[in-house]
Write an enzyme that holds these catalytic residues in place. Structure first.
Site, mmCIF file in Angstrom:
data_model
loop_
_atom_site.group_PDB
_atom_site.id
_atom_site.type_symbol
_atom_site.label_atom_id
_atom_site.label_comp_id
_atom_site.label_asym_id
_atom_site.label_seq_id
_atom_site.Cartn_x
_atom_site.Cartn_y
_atom_site.Cartn_z
ATOM 1 N N ASP A 199 -2.824 7.765 -6.531
ATOM 2 C CA ASP A 199 -2.198 6.569 -5.677
ATOM 3 C C ASP A 199 -3.093 5.969 -4.643
ATOM 4 O OD1 ASP A 199 0.114 5.117 -5.338
ATOM 5 O OD2 ASP A 199 1.204 6.559 -3.922
ATOM 6 N N LYS A 237 6.660 8.055 -6.047
ATOM 7 C CA LYS A 237 6.166 7.532 -4.834
ATOM 8 C C LYS A 237 6.368 8.281 -3.701
ATOM 9 C CE LYS A 237 3.965 3.501 -4.405
ATOM 10 N NZ LYS A 237 2.580 3.508 -5.040
ATOM 11 N N LYS A 292 4.260 -7.140 0.724
ATOM 12 C CA LYS A 292 5.052 -5.582 1.177
ATOM 13 C C LYS A 292 5.197 -5.608 2.492
ATOM 14 C CE LYS A 292 3.418 -1.467 0.646
ATOM 15 N NZ LYS A 292 2.860 -0.743 -0.545
ATOM 16 N N LYS A 301 -3.870 8.097 -1.530
ATOM 17 C CA LYS A 301 -2.902 8.478 -0.839
ATOM 18 C C LYS A 301 -2.474 9.982 -0.621
ATOM 19 C CE LYS A 301 0.914 5.684 -1.430
ATOM 20 N NZ LYS A 301 0.763 4.358 -1.405
HETATM 21 P P1 NAI Z 1 2.495 -4.293 -11.810
HETATM 22 O O1 NAI Z 1 3.992 -3.877 -12.240
HETATM 23 O O2 NAI Z 1 2.276 -5.743 -11.386
HETATM 24 O O3 NAI Z 1 1.448 -3.725 -12.777
HETATM 25 C C1 NAI Z 1 1.316 -2.933 -13.651
HETATM 26 C C2 NAI Z 1 1.148 -3.316 -15.141
HETATM 27 O O4 NAI Z 1 1.080 -2.173 -15.941
HETATM 28 C C3 NAI Z 1 2.170 -4.135 -15.851
HETATM 29 O O5 NAI Z 1 1.368 -5.227 -16.258
HETATM 30 C C4 NAI Z 1 2.697 -3.541 -16.856
HETATM 31 O O6 NAI Z 1 3.002 -4.237 -18.041
HETATM 32 C C5 NAI Z 1 1.629 -2.340 -17.023
HETATM 33 N N1 NAI Z 1 1.984 -1.211 -17.882
HETATM 34 C C6 NAI Z 1 3.157 -0.185 -17.483
HETATM 35 N N2 NAI Z 1 3.004 0.652 -18.392
HETATM 36 C C7 NAI Z 1 1.719 0.808 -19.321
HETATM 37 C C8 NAI Z 1 1.214 1.437 -19.912
HETATM 38 N N3 NAI Z 1 1.720 2.449 -20.458
HETATM 39 N N4 NAI Z 1 0.105 1.004 -20.372
HETATM 40 C C9 NAI Z 1 -0.661 0.079 -20.073
HETATM 41 N N5 NAI Z 1 -0.131 -0.881 -19.118
HETATM 42 C C10 NAI Z 1 1.294 -0.773 -18.615
HETATM 43 O O7 NAI Z 1 2.003 -3.417 -10.568
HETATM 44 P P2 NAI Z 1 0.891 -3.367 -9.502
HETATM 45 O O8 NAI Z 1 1.403 -4.132 -8.215
HETATM 46 O O9 NAI Z 1 -0.324 -4.174 -10.219
HETATM 47 O O10 NAI Z 1 0.673 -1.983 -9.304
HETATM 48 C C11 NAI Z 1 0.097 -1.202 -10.011
HETATM 49 C C12 NAI Z 1 0.173 0.421 -9.688
HETATM 50 O O11 NAI Z 1 -0.300 0.629 -8.510
HETATM 51 C C13 NAI Z 1 1.727 0.581 -9.508
HETATM 52 O O12 NAI Z 1 2.040 1.809 -10.168
HETATM 53 C C14 NAI Z 1 1.838 0.860 -7.890
HETATM 54 O O13 NAI Z 1 2.729 1.924 -7.503
HETATM 55 C C15 NAI Z 1 0.117 1.315 -7.573
HETATM 56 N N6 NAI Z 1 -0.133 1.050 -6.576
HETATM 57 C C16 NAI Z 1 -0.303 -0.079 -5.900
HETATM 58 C C17 NAI Z 1 -0.645 -0.292 -4.550
HETATM 59 C C18 NAI Z 1 -0.767 -1.800 -4.091
HETATM 60 O O14 NAI Z 1 -0.957 -2.072 -2.981
HETATM 61 N N7 NAI Z 1 -0.778 -2.917 -4.925
HETATM 62 C C19 NAI Z 1 -0.690 0.513 -3.690
HETATM 63 C C20 NAI Z 1 -0.514 1.963 -4.352
HETATM 64 C C21 NAI Z 1 -0.137 2.214 -5.647
#
Ligand code: NAI
Length: 538
Positions: A315, A364, A422, A494
């Site tokens: 994370d 989370k 956020k 994290k």
């Molecule tokens: P997002 O939802 O925009 O992107 C995630 C992508 O993963 C989506 O395009 C989705 O279609 C794809 N996806 C889902 N399951 C999948 C799979 N099995 N195989 C391939 N692709 C798959 O989310 P975002 O904002 O980009 O965040 C991504 C991850 O990072 C989340 O899990 C979030 O909790 C984690 N995260 C993000 C932080 C941040 O500051 N942006 C901080 C800490 C963690």
């Protein structure tokens, strides 16, 4: 010399018998100083400490040739994935864009490696000399990364960048033709692991439910990506949706062999992320988990150890938790006792949408909750050891903990209008002298993906470096690779994954200190000390 071509300019030259330069490697002699303590309690209840300074003689070997490196993202089409690709492309092609404040140029702000410095030493006037972290050892430049990966959504990255709503319009406009060339590979989709509301974007999934076939496909994808782009090294990083926890079941995911068998049998509790991790481990490429999922079930860690492969997680530590680890450290080290920590978040991006179901939120919550544990445990003057009855009571956040603990809650709500911003509101209420109270109220707003993208870059560049460093204890013949779980990447994470049985260290200053100490050790230099600076004992 064929290796010279891929060697960046080394701006630091160490003049010391402890460092030998050869064409292909830096060979450093290093004495690690530590303090062994034996604690006992005498008959009057008085603690006694027997202390012995300990020295360990080590040799570090760092390959100087920087490999051509690929970064494969799982979740390439998400907010982080598209923002990462856009950032690299804008920097590589030096694309500037108009904003209401004027012209903005690309940069890597927020990256420890590319935008921070460390104190190297003092000059002949006694003044501090700082160098960019990227200059300490030969490291990959992010502009040179070849990026690719998978997403369950097929949208090419120009459309995915638009969907993410992170970057300014004028930048999106210029990047669109370059981004359109990036098309995510089909990925593994097992609907029970992420929120049902993600189903509508899942139009790019590997067919069937045969988990072993999926594992083999991901392994092929990694190999082909490496071949097609003529890469020496690949890093795989999960920045896809947060999955629910996998249940830990004896005989299924408890050992490496059981996990491999569970994949053969397509067992329900093997998550997509664990399959990506296993594929990477078997291909010998580092795998990093940027989400809070328990991807690294015991069997996955054992497999990484067995295969001598590198893993790290869990994370990204981008905003609220980073501040929390710093504040908890400051308060507890100042002898102030946090009694209550309440953290409220709302966000409006797809991550927030996915976290709106209890099972994904729970992953989370667990990852955000543990960050103050080691600070609390470090100060027995503030936090008393609990009697068994108190420890087992339901009262308080950490049931079963043997030390007193602040009340701690984490709330996350999905409000679409917040977009990728956020918003985090935190209340830290502490006990100060003579029964007094102190409340710190923190309101933290940031574009989530613009904080996460530099962390992805740091994780990738530092993990790559760690594949090129080997060490041996003096007297040993063979150089060994670092231990499989890359704890040195904790600064960016994290809930740092550790060797089974070892507690994580959450203190941000210790995490950074360890990284600096590691970079210096590879040059045969001792960690920086401020003793002279503060005392003027020339
Ligand atoms: P997002 O939802 O925009 O992107 C995630 C992508 O993963 C989506 O395009 C989705 O279609 C794809 N996806 C889902 N399951 C999948 C799979 N099995 N195989 C391939 N692709 C798959 O989310 P975002 O904002 O980009 O965040 C991504 C991850 O990072 C989340 O899990 C979030 O909790 C984690 N995260 C993000 C932080 C941040 O500051 N942006 C901080 C800490 C963690």
């Amino acid at each position: 010399d064929p290796t010279a071509a891929r060697r960046p300019v080394e701006s630091i030259e160490v003049e010391s018998d402890n460092l030998t330069y050869s064409d292909d490697a830096l060979l450093a002699q290093y004495t690690f100083h530590s303090t062994a303590v034996n604690k006992s309690v005498d008959e009057n209840g008085q603690a006694k400490y027997k202390v012995k300074p300990v020295e360990k003689h080590l040799e570090f070997r760092t390959e100087r040739k920087v490999p051509k490196t690929g970064l494969m993202l799982v979740g390439l089409g998400g907010n982080n994935g598209t923002t990462l690709v856009a950032t690299v492309l804008a920097n590589r092609h030096n694309i500037s864009w108009g904003t209401r404040d004027g012209i903005q140029t690309p940069n890597y702000l927020g990256s420890l490696v590319r935008a921070s410095t460390m104190r190297l030493g003092v000059d002949d006037k006694g003044d501090d000399v700082y160098v960019p972290l990227s200059d300490v050892l030969p490291m990959v430049h992010p502009n040179d990364l070849v990026v690719g990966g998978w997403d369950i959504s097929a949208l090419p990255l120009d459309g995915a960048m638009r969907r993410a709503k992170v970057l300014e319009y004028d930048l999106q406009r210029q990047l669109a033709p370059l981004m359109a060339e990036y098309k995510p590979l089909p990925s593994i989709y097992y609907p029970t692991f992420i929120n049902a509301n993600q189903g509508e974007r899942a139009d790019n999934v590997l067919p069937g439910q045969d988990k072993h076939a999926h594992l083999e496909q991901v392994r092929r994808d990694i190999r082909e990506f490496k071949q097609q782009n003529d890469l020496d090294q690949v890093i795989v990083l999960w920045t896809a949706n947060t999955e629910r926890y996998s249940r830990l079941i004896d005989g299924v995911n408890d050992t490496a062999d059981n996990l491999l068998r569970a994949i053969e049998q397509s067992h329900d509790e093997v998550s997509p992320s664990t399959i990506f991790a296993v594929a990477s481990i078997l291909e010998g490429v580092p795998y990093i988990n940027g989400a809070p999922n328990n991807t690294f079930v015991p069997g996955a860690i054992e497999l990484a150890e067995r295969e001598n492969a590198f893993i790290a997680g869990d994370d990204f530590k981008s905003g609220q938790t980073k501040v929390k680890s710093v504040l908890a450290e400051y308060l507890v080290n100042a002898g102030i006792k946090p009694r209550l920590i309440a953290s409220y978040n709302h966000l409006g991006n797809n991550d927030g949408k996915n976290l709106s179901a209890p099972a994904q939120f729970r992953s989370k919550e667990i990852s955000k909750a543990s960050v103050v544990d080691d600070m609390v445990a470090s100060n027995s003057l503030l936090y008393k050891t609990l009697a068994k009855k108190e420890a087992d009571s339901e009262d308080g956040f950490v049931k079963g903990s043997s030390v007193e603990h602040p009340d701690h809650c984490i709330v996350i709500k999905y409000l679409p209008a917040a977009g990728d911003d956020k918003k985090a509101l935190d209340d830290y209420t502490s006990e100060i002298g003579m029964g007094g109270r102190n409340t710190l109220s923190i309101y933290n707003t940031c574009q989530d993906s613009l904080l996460a993208t530099p962390l992805i870059i740091d994780l990738c560049l530092l993990a790559e470096l760690m594949t090129r460093v080997t060490y041996r204890e003096s007297g040993n013949q063979e150089f060994e690779r670092l231990y499989s779980v890359l704890g040195l990447l904790s600064y960016m994470l994290k809930a740092p994954l550790t060797k089974p049985g070892k507690a994580p260290i959450n203190s941000l200053s210790r995490q950074r200190g360890a990284l600096e100490a590691f970079l210096r050790a590879c040059l045969g230099l001792q960690p920086g000390s401020d003793l002279i600076n503060f005392t003027q004992m020339e």
